[in-house]
Design a protein around this motif. Structure first.
Motif, mmCIF file in Angstrom:
data_model
loop_
_atom_site.group_PDB
_atom_site.id
_atom_site.type_symbol
_atom_site.label_atom_id
_atom_site.label_comp_id
_atom_site.label_asym_id
_atom_site.label_seq_id
_atom_site.Cartn_x
_atom_site.Cartn_y
_atom_site.Cartn_z
ATOM 1 N N LEU A 1 1.852 6.586 -6.802
ATOM 2 C CA LEU A 1 0.800 7.532 -7.205
ATOM 3 C C LEU A 1 1.266 8.978 -7.044
ATOM 4 O O LEU A 1 0.977 9.830 -7.894
ATOM 5 C CB LEU A 1 -0.472 7.294 -6.388
ATOM 6 C CG LEU A 1 -1.282 6.068 -6.756
ATOM 7 C CD1 LEU A 1 -2.355 5.814 -5.705
ATOM 8 C CD2 LEU A 1 -1.908 6.222 -8.121
ATOM 9 N N ILE A 2 1.999 9.262 -5.990
ATOM 10 C CA ILE A 2 2.522 10.615 -5.787
ATOM 11 C C ILE A 2 3.527 10.965 -6.880
ATOM 12 O O ILE A 2 3.496 12.067 -7.441
ATOM 13 C CB ILE A 2 3.136 10.746 -4.381
ATOM 14 C CG1 ILE A 2 2.044 10.684 -3.326
ATOM 15 C CG2 ILE A 2 3.937 12.035 -4.250
ATOM 16 C CD1 ILE A 2 2.546 10.609 -1.912
ATOM 17 N N LYS B 1 -2.405 5.585 -13.156
ATOM 18 C CA LYS B 1 -2.912 5.926 -11.820
ATOM 19 C C LYS B 1 -4.274 5.284 -11.575
ATOM 20 O O LYS B 1 -4.532 4.762 -10.490
ATOM 21 C CB LYS B 1 -2.997 7.445 -11.653
ATOM 22 C CG LYS B 1 -1.647 8.106 -11.587
ATOM 23 C CD LYS B 1 -1.709 9.557 -11.186
ATOM 24 C CE LYS B 1 -2.526 10.395 -12.115
ATOM 25 N NZ LYS B 1 -2.476 11.835 -11.790
ATOM 26 N N PHE B 2 -5.132 5.306 -12.588
ATOM 27 C CA PHE B 2 -6.451 4.698 -12.454
ATOM 28 C C PHE B 2 -6.342 3.204 -12.172
ATOM 29 O O PHE B 2 -7.023 2.675 -11.295
ATOM 30 C CB PHE B 2 -7.272 4.941 -13.720
ATOM 31 C CG PHE B 2 -8.616 4.285 -13.699
ATOM 32 C CD1 PHE B 2 -9.648 4.849 -12.977
ATOM 33 C CD2 PHE B 2 -8.836 3.114 -14.378
ATOM 34 C CE1 PHE B 2 -10.901 4.239 -12.942
ATOM 35 C CE2 PHE B 2 -10.063 2.490 -14.352
ATOM 36 C CZ PHE B 2 -11.100 3.055 -13.626
ATOM 37 N N LEU B 3 -5.455 2.532 -12.911
ATOM 38 C CA LEU B 3 -5.292 1.097 -12.705
ATOM 39 C C LEU B 3 -4.698 0.785 -11.335
ATOM 40 O O LEU B 3 -5.102 -0.189 -10.687
ATOM 41 C CB LEU B 3 -4.430 0.502 -13.820
ATOM 42 C CG LEU B 3 -5.089 0.452 -15.194
ATOM 43 C CD1 LEU B 3 -4.101 0.001 -16.246
ATOM 44 C CD2 LEU B 3 -6.316 -0.435 -15.179
ATOM 45 N N LEU B 4 -3.754 1.589 -10.881
ATOM 46 C CA LEU B 4 -3.187 1.378 -9.544
ATOM 47 C C LEU B 4 -4.256 1.517 -8.468
ATOM 48 O O LEU B 4 -4.342 0.687 -7.556
ATOM 49 C CB LEU B 4 -2.064 2.386 -9.281
ATOM 50 C CG LEU B 4 -0.708 2.047 -9.860
ATOM 51 C CD1 LEU B 4 0.237 3.233 -9.706
ATOM 52 C CD2 LEU B 4 -0.130 0.828 -9.187
ATOM 53 N N VAL B 5 -5.061 2.551 -8.568
ATOM 54 C CA VAL B 5 -6.118 2.754 -7.570
ATOM 55 C C VAL B 5 -7.144 1.630 -7.650
ATOM 56 O O VAL B 5 -7.578 1.088 -6.631
ATOM 57 C CB VAL B 5 -6.789 4.136 -7.764
ATOM 58 C CG1 VAL B 5 -8.047 4.258 -6.934
ATOM 59 C CG2 VAL B 5 -5.815 5.240 -7.405
ATOM 60 N N SER B 6 -7.529 1.238 -8.862
ATOM 61 C CA SER B 6 -8.543 0.190 -9.027
ATOM 62 C C SER B 6 -8.096 -1.138 -8.448
ATOM 63 O O SER B 6 -8.833 -1.782 -7.712
ATOM 64 C CB SER B 6 -8.857 -0.036 -10.508
ATOM 65 O OG SER B 6 -9.172 1.129 -11.158
ATOM 66 N N PHE B 7 -6.892 -1.544 -8.807
ATOM 67 C CA PHE B 7 -6.450 -2.872 -8.404
ATOM 68 C C PHE B 7 -5.981 -2.920 -6.956
ATOM 69 O O PHE B 7 -6.161 -3.931 -6.285
ATOM 70 C CB PHE B 7 -5.344 -3.374 -9.336
ATOM 71 C CG PHE B 7 -5.883 -3.919 -10.625
ATOM 72 C CD1 PHE B 7 -6.246 -5.241 -10.722
ATOM 73 C CD2 PHE B 7 -6.047 -3.104 -11.724
ATOM 74 C CE1 PHE B 7 -6.754 -5.758 -11.898
ATOM 75 C CE2 PHE B 7 -6.562 -3.601 -12.906
ATOM 76 C CZ PHE B 7 -6.909 -4.931 -12.996
ATOM 77 N N LEU C 1 0.829 -1.205 0.000
ATOM 78 C CA LEU C 1 0.000 0.000 0.000
ATOM 79 C C LEU C 1 0.865 1.257 0.000
ATOM 80 O O LEU C 1 0.588 2.220 -0.726
ATOM 81 C CB LEU C 1 -0.930 0.011 1.210
ATOM 82 C CG LEU C 1 -2.044 -1.025 1.217
ATOM 83 C CD1 LEU C 1 -2.845 -0.937 2.513
ATOM 84 C CD2 LEU C 1 -2.949 -0.855 0.024
ATOM 85 N N PHE C 2 1.928 1.254 0.787
ATOM 86 C CA PHE C 2 2.827 2.405 0.822
ATOM 87 C C PHE C 2 3.572 2.576 -0.500
ATOM 88 O O PHE C 2 3.771 3.699 -0.967
ATOM 89 C CB PHE C 2 3.815 2.294 1.980
ATOM 90 C CG PHE C 2 3.206 2.614 3.311
ATOM 91 C CD1 PHE C 2 2.633 3.852 3.550
ATOM 92 C CD2 PHE C 2 3.211 1.671 4.318
ATOM 93 C CE1 PHE C 2 2.078 4.150 4.775
ATOM 94 C CE2 PHE C 2 2.645 1.964 5.555
ATOM 95 C CZ PHE C 2 2.075 3.208 5.776
ATOM 96 N N ILE C 3 3.974 1.474 -1.109
ATOM 97 C CA ILE C 3 4.646 1.554 -2.403
ATOM 98 C C ILE C 3 3.689 2.099 -3.458
ATOM 99 O O ILE C 3 4.059 2.961 -4.265
ATOM 100 C CB ILE C 3 5.198 0.172 -2.807
ATOM 101 C CG1 ILE C 3 6.356 -0.208 -1.891
ATOM 102 C CG2 ILE C 3 5.629 0.159 -4.266
ATOM 103 C CD1 ILE C 3 6.832 -1.631 -2.064
#
Length: 78
Positions: A12-13, A43-49, A5-7
């Protein structure tokens, strides 16, 4: 679990800062638009998955999300 989650949050940042840097340094061009849209898709895919737990969902939802996203982005860029 928390390490991923931190990675993801750090990534994302970095992607958001990269998007801001591209939009401030490059003139409005096709390349800038493609780069910004590509970073937005990542970014969308990172948040989604990662944060919406899509990685635990049925394969149908994963494939349909990625294919619809690809069609929308291709349609907007082209």
């Amino acid at each position: 679990m928390k390490k991923t989650l931190f990675i993801t949050y750090g990534l994302l940042i970095v992607l958001t800062a990269s998007t801001a840097l591209i939009s401030n340094t490059m003139s409005v061009s096709r390349l800038a638009i493609i780069l910004i849209m590509g970073l937005s898709v990542l970014k969308f895919l990172l948040v989604s998955f990662e944060f919406m737990e899509l990685k635990k969902a049925n394969a149908f939802w994963k494939v349909s999300l990625i294919s619809v996203l690809g069609l929308i982005v291709l349609g907007l860029v082209l």
